[in-house]
Write a protein that holds these residues in place. Sequence first.
Motif, PDB file in Angstrom:
ATOM      1  N   ILE A 120     -10.802 -97.929   8.214  1.00 19.98           N
ATOM      2  CA  ILE A 120     -11.054 -98.257   9.631  1.00 19.98           C
ATOM      3  C   ILE A 120     -11.317 -99.749   9.721  1.00 19.98           C
ATOM      4  O   ILE A 120     -10.921-100.409  10.678  1.00 19.98           O
ATOM      5  CB  ILE A 120     -12.218 -97.412  10.201  1.00 19.98           C
ATOM      6  CG1 ILE A 120     -12.327 -97.596  11.705  1.00 19.98           C
ATOM      7  CG2 ILE A 120     -13.545 -97.752   9.525  1.00 19.98           C
ATOM      8  CD1 ILE A 120     -13.321 -96.660  12.368  1.00 19.98           C
ATOM      9  N   HIS A 121     -11.978-100.291   8.695  1.00 19.71           N
ATOM     10  CA  HIS A 121     -12.026-101.731   8.437  1.00 19.71           C
ATOM     11  C   HIS A 121     -11.120-101.935   7.220  1.00 19.71           C
ATOM     12  O   HIS A 121     -11.480-101.557   6.110  1.00 19.71           O
ATOM     13  CB  HIS A 121     -13.458-102.184   8.131  1.00 19.71           C
ATOM     14  CG  HIS A 121     -14.369-102.043   9.304  1.00 19.71           C
ATOM     15  ND1 HIS A 121     -15.697-101.712   9.187  1.00 19.71           N
ATOM     16  CD2 HIS A 121     -14.135-102.199  10.636  1.00 19.71           C
ATOM     17  CE1 HIS A 121     -16.241-101.667  10.395  1.00 19.71           C
ATOM     18  NE2 HIS A 121     -15.312-101.951  11.288  1.00 19.71           N
ATOM     19  N   ALA A 122      -9.945-102.531   7.466  1.00 16.45           N
ATOM     20  CA  ALA A 122      -8.890-102.419   6.449  1.00 16.45           C
ATOM     21  C   ALA A 122      -9.194-103.193   5.170  1.00 16.45           C
ATOM     22  O   ALA A 122      -8.610-102.901   4.130  1.00 16.45           O
ATOM     23  CB  ALA A 122      -7.562-102.865   7.049  1.00 16.45           C
ATOM     24  N   GLY A 123     -10.096-104.170   5.236  1.00 18.12           N
ATOM     25  CA  GLY A 123     -10.473-104.862   4.001  1.00 18.12           C
ATOM     26  C   GLY A 123     -11.395-104.035   3.123  1.00 18.12           C
ATOM     27  O   GLY A 123     -11.592-104.338   1.946  1.00 18.12           O
ATOM     28  N   GLU A 124     -11.976-102.995   3.710  1.00 19.40           N
ATOM     29  CA  GLU A 124     -12.922-102.115   2.996  1.00 19.40           C
ATOM     30  C   GLU A 124     -12.155-100.862   2.612  1.00 19.40           C
ATOM     31  O   GLU A 124     -12.292 -99.820   3.229  1.00 19.40           O
ATOM     32  CB  GLU A 124     -14.109-101.796   3.918  1.00 19.40           C
ATOM     33  CG  GLU A 124     -14.734-103.039   4.541  1.00 19.40           C
ATOM     34  CD  GLU A 124     -15.744-102.731   5.650  1.00 19.40           C
ATOM     35  OE1 GLU A 124     -16.124-101.558   5.815  1.00 19.40           O
ATOM     36  OE2 GLU A 124     -16.127-103.677   6.348  1.00 19.40           O
ATOM     37  N   ILE A 125     -11.326-100.980   1.588  1.00 19.74           N
ATOM     38  CA  ILE A 125     -10.254-100.005   1.411  1.00 19.74           C
ATOM     39  C   ILE A 125     -10.491 -99.027   0.253  1.00 19.74           C
ATOM     40  O   ILE A 125      -9.599 -98.258  -0.128  1.00 19.74           O
ATOM     41  CB  ILE A 125      -8.892-100.754   1.299  1.00 19.74           C
ATOM     42  CG1 ILE A 125      -7.736 -99.851   1.697  1.00 19.74           C
ATOM     43  CG2 ILE A 125      -8.729-101.387  -0.073  1.00 19.74           C
ATOM     44  CD1 ILE A 125      -7.802 -99.347   3.115  1.00 19.74           C
ATOM     45  N   TRP A 183      -7.546-106.898   6.783  1.00 16.72           N
ATOM     46  CA  TRP A 183      -8.449-107.558   7.735  1.00 16.72           C
ATOM     47  C   TRP A 183      -9.279-106.519   8.468  1.00 16.72           C
ATOM     48  O   TRP A 183      -8.850-105.379   8.636  1.00 16.72           O
ATOM     49  CB  TRP A 183      -7.604-108.368   8.714  1.00 16.72           C
ATOM     50  CG  TRP A 183      -8.363-109.238   9.652  1.00 16.72           C
ATOM     51  CD1 TRP A 183      -8.457-109.084  11.003  1.00 16.72           C
ATOM     52  CD2 TRP A 183      -9.098-110.415   9.324  1.00 16.72           C
ATOM     53  NE1 TRP A 183      -9.224-110.100  11.526  1.00 16.72           N
ATOM     54  CE2 TRP A 183      -9.633-110.927  10.524  1.00 16.72           C
ATOM     55  CE3 TRP A 183      -9.374-111.092   8.122  1.00 16.72           C
ATOM     56  CZ2 TRP A 183     -10.422-112.088  10.568  1.00 16.72           C
ATOM     57  CZ3 TRP A 183     -10.150-112.238   8.173  1.00 16.72           C
ATOM     58  CH2 TRP A 183     -10.674-112.719   9.386  1.00 16.72           C
ATOM     59  N   ARG A 184     -10.465-106.949   8.922  1.00 18.03           N
ATOM     60  CA  ARG A 184     -11.421-106.018   9.532  1.00 18.03           C
ATOM     61  C   ARG A 184     -10.900-105.366  10.817  1.00 18.03           C
ATOM     62  O   ARG A 184     -11.037-104.174  11.024  1.00 18.03           O
ATOM     63  CB  ARG A 184     -12.697-106.807   9.828  1.00 18.03           C
ATOM     64  CG  ARG A 184     -13.830-106.017  10.419  1.00 18.03           C
ATOM     65  CD  ARG A 184     -15.054-106.941  10.514  1.00 18.03           C
ATOM     66  NE  ARG A 184     -16.217-106.264  11.032  1.00 18.03           N
ATOM     67  CZ  ARG A 184     -16.994-105.453  10.321  1.00 18.03           C
ATOM     68  NH1 ARG A 184     -16.701-105.197   9.062  1.00 18.03           N
ATOM     69  NH2 ARG A 184     -18.037-104.883  10.860  1.00 18.03           N
ATOM     70  N   THR A 185     -10.294-106.191  11.678  1.00 17.02           N
ATOM     71  CA  THR A 185      -9.952-105.707  13.031  1.00 17.02           C
ATOM     72  C   THR A 185      -8.453-105.406  13.135  1.00 17.02           C
ATOM     73  O   THR A 185      -7.682-105.736  12.237  1.00 17.02           O
ATOM     74  CB  THR A 185     -10.353-106.762  14.082  1.00 17.02           C
ATOM     75  OG1 THR A 185      -9.888-108.038  13.641  1.00 17.02           O
ATOM     76  CG2 THR A 185     -11.862-106.800  14.231  1.00 17.02           C
ATOM     77  N   THR A 222     -15.254 -93.918   5.403  1.00 18.48           N
ATOM     78  CA  THR A 222     -15.579 -94.697   4.208  1.00 18.48           C
ATOM     79  C   THR A 222     -15.444 -96.202   4.456  1.00 18.48           C
ATOM     80  O   THR A 222     -14.446 -96.670   4.986  1.00 18.48           O
ATOM     81  CB  THR A 222     -14.655 -94.304   3.031  1.00 18.48           C
ATOM     82  OG1 THR A 222     -13.297 -94.503   3.421  1.00 18.48           O
ATOM     83  CG2 THR A 222     -14.856 -92.844   2.656  1.00 18.48           C
ATOM     84  N   HIS A 223     -16.469 -96.926   4.061  1.00 21.06           N
ATOM     85  CA  HIS A 223     -16.552 -98.383   4.257  1.00 21.06           C
ATOM     86  C   HIS A 223     -17.031 -99.066   2.981  1.00 21.06           C
ATOM     87  O   HIS A 223     -17.355 -98.418   1.994  1.00 21.06           O
ATOM     88  CB  HIS A 223     -17.594 -98.706   5.338  1.00 21.06           C
ATOM     89  CG  HIS A 223     -17.231 -98.279   6.720  1.00 21.06           C
ATOM     90  ND1 HIS A 223     -16.943 -99.163   7.729  1.00 21.06           N
ATOM     91  CD2 HIS A 223     -17.140 -97.041   7.271  1.00 21.06           C
ATOM     92  CE1 HIS A 223     -16.684 -98.499   8.840  1.00 21.06           C
ATOM     93  NE2 HIS A 223     -16.790 -97.203   8.589  1.00 21.06           N
ATOM     94  N   VAL A 224     -17.128-100.415   3.090  1.00 24.52           N
ATOM     95  CA  VAL A 224     -17.794-101.240   2.079  1.00 24.52           C
ATOM     96  C   VAL A 224     -18.753-102.139   2.839  1.00 24.52           C
ATOM     97  O   VAL A 224     -18.354-102.775   3.814  1.00 24.52           O
ATOM     98  CB  VAL A 224     -16.789-102.120   1.306  1.00 24.52           C
ATOM     99  CG1 VAL A 224     -17.503-102.918   0.221  1.00 24.52           C
ATOM    100  CG2 VAL A 224     -15.665-101.282   0.726  1.00 24.52           C
ATOM    101  N   THR A 225     -20.001-102.185   2.409  1.00 24.90           N
ATOM    102  CA  THR A 225     -20.963-103.009   3.135  1.00 24.90           C
ATOM    103  C   THR A 225     -21.343-104.233   2.340  1.00 24.90           C
ATOM    104  O   THR A 225     -21.439-104.184   1.120  1.00 24.90           O
ATOM    105  CB  THR A 225     -22.239-102.212   3.475  1.00 24.90           C
ATOM    106  OG1 THR A 225     -23.062-103.024   4.318  1.00 24.90           O
ATOM    107  CG2 THR A 225     -23.039-101.838   2.238  1.00 24.90           C
TER     108      THR A 225
HETATM  109 ZN    ZN Z   1     -16.976-101.258   7.620  1.00 27.70          ZN
END
Ligand code: ZN
Length: 595
Positions: A120-125, A183-185, A222-225
């Motif tokens: 959903i945030h493509a850099g957090e893959i 990228w995030r967006t 699923t994300h990366v923080t």
């Molecule tokens: Zn995220």
Amino acid sequence: MLAMGKNLLLALVTTSLFAQAPLPPAIPWNGKSRELIAKADNKWITVAEKTAFRATPTYEQTVAYLRQLSLAAPELRMISLGRSAEGRDIWMVVASRDRLFTPETLQRSARPTLLVQAGIHAGEIDGKDAGLMFLRELTVGGRWRTLLDRANFLFVPILNVDGHEHTSTYNRVNQRGPEVTGWRTNARNLNLNRDYTKLDTIEVRAIVAALDQWKPDLYIDTHVTDGADYQYDVTFGWNESTGYSPQAVRWMRMTLAPQLNSSLRAMGHIPGPLIPDDLTQGLTIANLPPRFSNGYGDARHIPSLLVETHSLKPYEQRVLGTLVLMQSALQALGQEGLALKRAAMRDSELRVNPVPLAWRAAKEGGGTPEMIDLLLIESRTIPSTISGTNKTEYLGKPVTVRRAVYHQSEVALSVPRARAYWIPPAWSDIADRLKIHGIAVERISDAREVDVDMYRLRDPKFDPAPFEGHVRVAATPQIEHRKERFPLGSYRVSTDQPLGELVTVLLEPASPDSFLQWGFFHPIFQRTEYVEDYIVEALAEQMLASDSALKGEFDKRLATDEAFRASPEQRLDFFYSRTPYADPRWRLYPIAREP
Ligand SMILES: [Zn+2]
């Protein structure tokens, strides 16, 4: 030539300087989950595994892998949820032992269903690469084939498909790999994980429609923080105290979380709670508002989990942690999913009243707070000549720190549950968005006069800058009882439906994620008919002469309100707003409550 040479040299220096951002020291890790990595000769090895987790596959490579896997594994089917602005399909893979590849057939299956979404945030893959490995082991790889005997698995490998192809080595400065990320967006620079209520984006409209149609029993985003440095590599959490879905919350706390924690620990990972940036005041477990995936799931009674791996951990460790979590969640669902189905059913029948709209941490009220040992990384704060203030340095040494835990269990704002909301046809775009959510909306085929409560919006405050393409506004709603005529084509939205809480969250103007606060009703704040000052002057003189009480009120206001006294506009408006010439619908929120 000389100038060009200089520029070239500068570019080279710059590139080498920024090749790797100066991250805090890495903590050595050698978890048992490394055993899950495919061997080099495995036909189904993924790009991430093949490159020792330096790379993640492109959109094309990801789709190609899934196509081949679906051809080899009859229990898999790829479904397009929609197509992005740049023309990419948003794929969902359905994994079903009985090949139930439509929402209707899958829902009839007795097996519970897990939906995991990545990117959903493509850099957090991380979730994409974990999911590719997971699908392999559910099918051709065979390691976890039996999990599909007891549960179905839906997997969205990349939600932000356009952002995923907006690639660079510099997109994720705080993150240890992969080398090139998205990228995030999305392509319009909108953050999909703020869009779950307003539904501006194609991508979130697609996933919300999928949630509504496929009705997963558990939804994992699923994300990366980034943020502080700490020991945890996989953190996760859910909205625990909104009151919207208390039975599902109980299942996640009592059944799911212990299983995820023990699976992750057994495979050498360090699971932990979602960690906010600032821990000095203790750890606050927040309820995320429904503009976020898991806040949205909670508001519509889909048990929802937010997973955040920690950006300072190497990519391999993060992907493997996400993989172990997926495996453990699907196993938990297979074993205990019927209890979760019952819990979610009870939640959807609750008809919460009053409906909470905002919460605060229960810090006051005395008593000693609950304490928790947090696995952090030692840091020091030292003066900075760069910023002129202090800077934090993480030192790479694990420390255990005892902190208070606060839960956002106090309702800060709520409204009595309306029986229904009425939407005039001029605002049919709002009804259209409600329908995308899956909310039942009734279109009225003849004009009706209805006794309703409406809101006059006092003291509107517009944000000084746009946020997610909107200028947000907050105002103080004041109830007015009215007999209101709703023309043919108006909409009545009952709250006596499973999504009744979501209806309230979207339509009550005091709700932070209402369409009103997102700026969908700005025209009602405009005054659109004008009166000349010299006419107001003359009206005011007549009014003062004939109404001594009004004169008293005006004089008192002049004597006590300095801003009023100094403002010709306010002084004239004092009179104009009391005449029948003023617009009676100015700042009247057009959506009405049927009490
Ligand atoms: Zn995220």
